[in-house]
Design a protein around this motif. Structure first.
Motif, PDB file in Angstrom:
ATOM      1  N   TYR A  80      -4.296   1.742   7.846  1.00  0.00           N
ATOM      2  CA  TYR A  80      -3.420   1.479   6.707  1.00  0.00           C
ATOM      3  C   TYR A  80      -2.041   1.000   7.164  1.00  0.00           C
ATOM      4  CZ  TYR A  80      -0.382   2.455   2.721  1.00  0.00           C
ATOM      5  OH  TYR A  80       0.544   2.359   1.722  1.00  0.00           O
ATOM      6  N   TYR A  81      -1.425   1.709   8.084  1.00  0.00           N
ATOM      7  CA  TYR A  81      -0.073   1.327   8.493  1.00  0.00           C
ATOM      8  C   TYR A  81      -0.076   0.031   9.307  1.00  0.00           C
ATOM      9  CZ  TYR A  81       1.992   5.456   6.499  1.00  0.00           C
ATOM     10  OH  TYR A  81       2.431   6.396   5.593  1.00  0.00           O
ATOM     11  N   HIS A  82      -1.150  -0.213  10.038  1.00  0.00           N
ATOM     12  CA  HIS A  82      -1.285  -1.502  10.726  1.00  0.00           C
ATOM     13  C   HIS A  82      -1.368  -2.623   9.699  1.00  0.00           C
ATOM     14  CE1 HIS A  82      -2.562  -4.444  13.699  1.00  0.00           C
ATOM     15  NE2 HIS A  82      -3.585  -4.754  12.916  1.00  0.00           N
TER      16      HIS A  82
ATOM     17  N   GLU B 124      -0.776  -8.067   7.450  1.00  0.00           N
ATOM     18  CA  GLU B 124      -1.307  -8.780   6.292  1.00  0.00           C
ATOM     19  C   GLU B 124      -0.840  -8.180   4.968  1.00  0.00           C
ATOM     20  OE1 GLU B 124      -5.582  -9.799   6.405  1.00  0.00           O
ATOM     21  OE2 GLU B 124      -5.541  -8.889   8.411  1.00  0.00           O
ATOM     22  N   GLY B 125      -0.661  -6.895   4.931  1.00  0.00           N
ATOM     23  CA  GLY B 125      -0.291  -6.230   3.691  1.00  0.00           C
ATOM     24  C   GLY B 125       1.195  -6.014   3.500  1.00  0.00           C
ATOM     25  N   LYS B 126       2.007  -6.713   4.263  1.00  0.00           N
ATOM     26  CA  LYS B 126       3.460  -6.525   4.166  1.00  0.00           C
ATOM     27  C   LYS B 126       3.979  -6.854   2.776  1.00  0.00           C
ATOM     28  CE  LYS B 126       7.744  -7.682   6.609  1.00  0.00           C
ATOM     29  NZ  LYS B 126       8.319  -8.435   7.752  1.00  0.00           N
ATOM     30  N   SER B 127       3.316  -7.768   2.090  1.00  0.00           N
ATOM     31  CA  SER B 127       3.779  -8.197   0.766  1.00  0.00           C
ATOM     32  C   SER B 127       3.655  -7.097  -0.291  1.00  0.00           C
ATOM     33  CB  SER B 127       2.994  -9.424   0.302  1.00  0.00           C
ATOM     34  OG  SER B 127       1.610  -9.123   0.200  1.00  0.00           O
ATOM     35  N   ILE B 128       2.888  -6.051  -0.004  1.00  0.00           N
ATOM     36  CA  ILE B 128       2.779  -4.937  -0.956  1.00  0.00           C
ATOM     37  C   ILE B 128       4.153  -4.356  -1.240  1.00  0.00           C
ATOM     38  CG2 ILE B 128       1.882  -2.584  -1.261  1.00  0.00           C
ATOM     39  CD1 ILE B 128      -0.569  -3.500   0.387  1.00  0.00           C
TER      40      ILE B 128
ATOM     41  N   LEU C 170      -6.001  -0.327  -1.004  1.00  0.00           N
ATOM     42  CA  LEU C 170      -5.088  -1.467  -0.944  1.00  0.00           C
ATOM     43  C   LEU C 170      -5.531  -2.540   0.039  1.00  0.00           C
ATOM     44  CD1 LEU C 170      -1.646   0.383  -1.097  1.00  0.00           C
ATOM     45  CD2 LEU C 170      -2.585  -1.180  -2.811  1.00  0.00           C
ATOM     46  N   ILE C 171      -6.639  -2.297   0.725  1.00  0.00           N
ATOM     47  CA  ILE C 171      -7.104  -3.242   1.749  1.00  0.00           C
ATOM     48  C   ILE C 171      -8.342  -3.972   1.227  1.00  0.00           C
ATOM     49  CG2 ILE C 171      -7.857  -3.500   4.137  1.00  0.00           C
ATOM     50  CD1 ILE C 171      -6.390  -0.909   4.797  1.00  0.00           C
TER      51      ILE C 171
END
Length: 220
Positions: A108-110, A115-119, A188-189
């Motif tokens: 999750y934190y990776h 890729e999920g920075k926009s969350i 969220l992934i």
């Protein structure tokens, strides 16, 4: 009662699900990772959350919180009547705590830092993510191993959860609570949402059962 927590922690979500299932009234105190030690260590001697503050003192660790609540609120028990099934449920809880919960944290934190920075690209959110990554030594090799471990674990859980509402027996147990909490960040992934739809159906069901707000990615 007061629950000291990180708002995004899946181990704290586990404590909230237990409290919700038992219909125990409580307040939440959200702490900031890093400086939380100043609040937590004098209470428990440790550095982790969740911590439940009760009239009997401070209880740290989600499993210890469960044991305390079982003693104080036995009517809505999460202990299965069949001894063998209860042993299985507790083994699953321990495995989820020590293996899949940790693997999920790494993945999750990776994801959130890439890729999920926009969350949530805010500087505060990204700073917290970097603090957590340093604290747990979350690096590419560790994430690869975590991904492999999680895939095996989800296949094992799927043997039950794909075909029935509970992991053990015919009613909710601590194993269901733990799985629903510790695997919830995967909502969220996109990869996990598409590959394991049954997982998120069960997570939603357990949250509804416990009266807890759904996790991010599932309507929360």
């Amino acid at each position: 009662m007061r629950l000291l927590q990180f708002s995004t922690s899946h181990y704290c979500r586990k404590a909230r699900l237990i409290l919700g299932y038992k219909k125990v009234a409580y307040e939440v105190e959200n702490l900031t990772p890093g400086v939380h030690i100043l609040r937590v260590k004098p209470l428990t001697g440790g550095q982790t959350v969740p911590v439940l503050l009760s009239e009997d003192g401070a209880i740290g660790d989600s499993t210890q919180i469960w044991h305390y609540l079982e003693k104080e609120y036995p009517d809505r028990t999460l202990i299965l009547g069949d001894r063998h099934q209860q042993q299985q449920a507790q083994l699953l809880e321990d495995w989820l705590d020590e293996s899949l919960g940790v693997a999920t944290r790494f993945i999750y934190y990776h994801y959130r830092s890439g890729e999920g920075k926009s969350i949530d690209p805010s500087w505060f959110s990204q700073a917290i993510i970097q603090i957590v990554k340093r604290q747990y030594n979350i690096n590419p090799r560790a994430v690869t191993l975590a991904t492999q471990r999680l895939e095996v674990g989800l296949n094992i859980l799927g043997n039950s959860w794909q075909h029935q509402p509970y992991l053990i027996g015919d009613r909710i147990s601590i194993a269901d609570i733990t799985a629903a909490a510790l695997l919830s960040p995967l909502a969220l992934i996109p990869h996990y949402r598409s590959q394991y739809p049954w997982l998120f159906e069960r997570i939603v069901e357990i949250h509804q059962h416990c009266g807890e707000t759904l996790p991010p990615g599932l309507g929360g």
